[in-house]
Scaffold this motif. Structure first.
Motif, mmCIF file in Angstrom:
data_model
loop_
_atom_site.group_PDB
_atom_site.id
_atom_site.type_symbol
_atom_site.label_atom_id
_atom_site.label_comp_id
_atom_site.label_asym_id
_atom_site.label_seq_id
_atom_site.Cartn_x
_atom_site.Cartn_y
_atom_site.Cartn_z
ATOM 1 N N GLN A 207 0.850 -1.190 0.000
ATOM 2 C CA GLN A 207 0.000 0.000 0.000
ATOM 3 C C GLN A 207 0.887 1.242 0.000
ATOM 4 O O GLN A 207 1.843 1.326 0.762
ATOM 5 C CB GLN A 207 -0.905 0.012 1.231
ATOM 6 C CG GLN A 207 -1.824 -1.199 1.299
ATOM 7 C CD GLN A 207 -2.747 -1.141 2.486
ATOM 8 O OE1 GLN A 207 -2.997 -0.069 3.039
ATOM 9 N NE2 GLN A 207 -3.263 -2.275 2.888
ATOM 10 N N LEU A 208 0.559 2.175 -0.863
ATOM 11 C CA LEU A 208 1.248 3.462 -0.931
ATOM 12 C C LEU A 208 0.269 4.560 -0.556
ATOM 13 O O LEU A 208 -0.717 4.778 -1.264
ATOM 14 C CB LEU A 208 1.790 3.716 -2.346
ATOM 15 C CG LEU A 208 2.655 2.638 -2.994
ATOM 16 C CD1 LEU A 208 3.135 3.111 -4.373
ATOM 17 C CD2 LEU A 208 3.832 2.259 -2.115
ATOM 18 N N ALA A 209 0.529 5.234 0.548
ATOM 19 C CA ALA A 209 -0.309 6.349 0.981
ATOM 20 C C ALA A 209 0.395 7.653 0.615
ATOM 21 O O ALA A 209 1.479 7.942 1.130
ATOM 22 C CB ALA A 209 -0.563 6.276 2.480
ATOM 23 N N GLU A 210 -0.201 8.412 -0.288
ATOM 24 C CA GLU A 210 0.371 9.694 -0.703
ATOM 25 C C GLU A 210 -0.073 10.768 0.276
ATOM 26 O O GLU A 210 -1.270 10.957 0.515
ATOM 27 C CB GLU A 210 -0.089 10.038 -2.118
ATOM 28 C CG GLU A 210 0.598 11.252 -2.709
ATOM 29 C CD GLU A 210 0.190 11.513 -4.148
ATOM 30 O OE1 GLU A 210 0.871 12.310 -4.819
ATOM 31 O OE2 GLU A 210 -0.816 10.918 -4.600
ATOM 32 N N ILE A 211 0.898 11.498 0.859
ATOM 33 C CA ILE A 211 0.593 12.446 1.924
ATOM 34 C C ILE A 211 1.153 13.823 1.600
ATOM 35 O O ILE A 211 2.128 13.961 0.866
ATOM 36 C CB ILE A 211 1.172 11.959 3.274
ATOM 37 C CG1 ILE A 211 2.691 11.765 3.177
ATOM 38 C CG2 ILE A 211 0.506 10.650 3.708
ATOM 39 C CD1 ILE A 211 3.352 11.364 4.476
ATOM 40 N N GLN A 212 0.508 14.848 2.159
ATOM 41 C CA GLN A 212 1.010 16.213 2.014
ATOM 42 C C GLN A 212 1.986 16.562 3.133
ATOM 43 O O GLN A 212 2.961 17.275 2.912
ATOM 44 C CB GLN A 212 -0.159 17.203 2.029
ATOM 45 C CG GLN A 212 -1.090 17.090 0.829
ATOM 46 C CD GLN A 212 -2.142 18.181 0.821
ATOM 47 O OE1 GLN A 212 -1.835 19.355 1.002
ATOM 48 N NE2 GLN A 212 -3.395 17.788 0.611
ATOM 49 N N ASN A 213 1.687 16.076 4.345
ATOM 50 C CA ASN A 213 2.509 16.402 5.512
ATOM 51 C C ASN A 213 3.560 15.311 5.714
ATOM 52 O O ASN A 213 3.328 14.298 6.372
ATOM 53 C CB ASN A 213 1.610 16.520 6.754
ATOM 54 C CG ASN A 213 2.369 17.054 7.961
ATOM 55 O OD1 ASN A 213 3.597 16.991 8.030
ATOM 56 N ND2 ASN A 213 1.628 17.583 8.921
ATOM 57 N N ARG A 214 4.757 15.521 5.152
ATOM 58 C CA ARG A 214 5.787 14.487 5.200
ATOM 59 C C ARG A 214 6.309 14.253 6.614
ATOM 60 O O ARG A 214 6.619 13.117 6.977
ATOM 61 C CB ARG A 214 6.942 14.849 4.259
ATOM 62 C CG ARG A 214 6.522 14.944 2.807
ATOM 63 C CD ARG A 214 7.735 15.029 1.894
ATOM 64 N NE ARG A 214 7.335 15.229 0.500
ATOM 65 C CZ ARG A 214 8.160 15.126 -0.536
ATOM 66 N NH1 ARG A 214 9.439 14.816 -0.327
ATOM 67 N NH2 ARG A 214 7.744 15.332 -1.767
ATOM 68 N N GLN A 215 6.430 15.317 7.417
ATOM 69 C CA GLN A 215 6.926 15.141 8.777
ATOM 70 C C GLN A 215 5.954 14.307 9.595
ATOM 71 O O GLN A 215 6.370 13.449 10.385
ATOM 72 C CB GLN A 215 7.146 16.497 9.449
ATOM 73 C CG GLN A 215 7.788 16.390 10.832
ATOM 74 C CD GLN A 215 9.115 15.667 10.797
ATOM 75 O OE1 GLN A 215 10.004 16.005 10.029
ATOM 76 N NE2 GLN A 215 9.251 14.637 11.626
ATOM 77 N N ALA A 216 4.664 14.549 9.419
ATOM 78 C CA ALA A 216 3.663 13.738 10.125
ATOM 79 C C ALA A 216 3.770 12.280 9.687
ATOM 80 O O ALA A 216 3.578 11.363 10.490
ATOM 81 C CB ALA A 216 2.256 14.269 9.853
ATOM 82 N N GLY A 217 4.078 12.060 8.410
ATOM 83 C CA GLY A 217 4.246 10.705 7.911
ATOM 84 C C GLY A 217 5.419 10.012 8.576
ATOM 85 O O GLY A 217 5.327 8.845 8.978
ATOM 86 N N ARG A 218 6.539 10.729 8.719
ATOM 87 C CA ARG A 218 7.702 10.145 9.382
ATOM 88 C C ARG A 218 7.398 9.855 10.852
ATOM 89 O O ARG A 218 7.825 8.832 11.403
ATOM 90 C CB ARG A 218 8.898 11.087 9.266
ATOM 91 C CG ARG A 218 9.411 11.268 7.844
ATOM 92 C CD ARG A 218 10.683 12.115 7.814
ATOM 93 N NE ARG A 218 11.184 12.283 6.464
ATOM 94 C CZ ARG A 218 10.891 13.307 5.685
ATOM 95 N NH1 ARG A 218 10.126 14.292 6.143
ATOM 96 N NH2 ARG A 218 11.380 13.385 4.453
ATOM 97 N N ASN A 219 6.638 10.756 11.488
ATOM 98 C CA ASN A 219 6.297 10.567 12.897
ATOM 99 C C ASN A 219 5.428 9.328 13.103
ATOM 100 O O ASN A 219 5.652 8.549 14.035
ATOM 101 C CB ASN A 219 5.577 11.801 13.439
ATOM 102 C CG ASN A 219 6.494 13.016 13.554
ATOM 103 O OD1 ASN A 219 7.718 12.884 13.522
ATOM 104 N ND2 ASN A 219 5.911 14.196 13.669
#
Length: 252
Positions: free
Chosen positions: A153-165
């Protein structure tokens, strides 16, 4: 994608259709928090592994056509079917591959937390909102030489820092459970983690959960099978997927 799949030839039917037990509720909760399958409850009973065909609907679906280019871009970032693999079982109602909108993805990620305690569920919902999901692409792969199934699954996100968190939280959560063992390392990708679940005594299902981030994508890979999982094969496929993302969907 159409609701009907082409019927496989009779000789190949036993290879394409299998009856495996469903993953237990406990594993489903772990996957919901860990993001490995994210929102997916693995339903592999009588799973159909035939290729699905995408078709356009009626003229009323013009909005879907308008969004087609964005969907196609995200779909291209999924790893194409490698050698020695074929289409895997359906992932919920999506068939074996699908792209959905950010709104749909947000709703389904939140639904995956339904079985969590209320405080953890609310925290999970807030962390999902912070991601600002733009879309989600899913594809399943089935090894031709074994019973190994891999869901990506690939979730495309706008908030990259939130993704890393959230990815860091997912990995720490699995470590804190104390029952998952460290999975294989992903060569060339230090931001990827894999964990092997204890073999379920009831379902006798082996489960490996991996997560990573690459560019603007949160990547989740879940591998399972009724026999011992080839962790090296899973690690190799995940590395190929991350390299494919780096190449912006071009073959590497």
């Amino acid at each position: 994608m159409s609701d009907q799949s082409p019927q496989p030839e009779e000789a190949s039917q036993p290879r394409r259709r299998r009856r495996w037990p469903a993953v237990t509720v406990a594993c489903a909760v772990v996957l919901a928090v860990a993001g490995g399958a994210g929102f997916t409850v693995l339903k592999v009973n009588d799973a159909d592994r035939t290729v699905r065909t995408k078709v356009w609907g009626s003229p009323e679906q013009d909005k879907q056509r308008a969004a087609g280019s964005a969907d196609e871009d995200l779909m291209k970032r999924l790893l194409p079917m490698p050698d020695d693999y074929g289409p895997g079982p359906d992932i919920d109602e999506f068939g074996n591959e699908k792209v959905i909108t950010g709104k749909e993805a947000t709703a389904r990620f939140k639904k995956s937390a339904d079985n969590l305690p209320s405080r953890q569920r609310d925290a999970r919902h807030r962390s999902i909102d912070k991601l600002k999901l733009k879309g989600l692409a899913v594809r399943s792969y089935s090894a031709e030489s074994s019973d190994l199934v891999i869901e990506t699954q690939l979730a495309e996100i706008q908030n990259r820092q939130a993704g890393r968190n959230i990815k860091a939280f997912q990995s720490e959560f699995l470590r804190a459970l104390g029952v998952f063992t460290k999975g294989p390392k992903i060569k060339g990708h230090r931001n990827a983690d894999c964990f092997r679940a204890p073999r379920d005594k009831e379902t006798k299902l082996d489960l490996l959960i991996c997560s990573a981030y690459q560019d603007d994508l949160l990547v989740s890979v879940t591998a399972y099978g009724p026999t011992s999982i080839d962790s090296g094969a899973v690690a190799d496929l995940l590395a190929q997927q991350l390299d494919h993302i780096s190449s912006r969907g071009e073959l590497v």
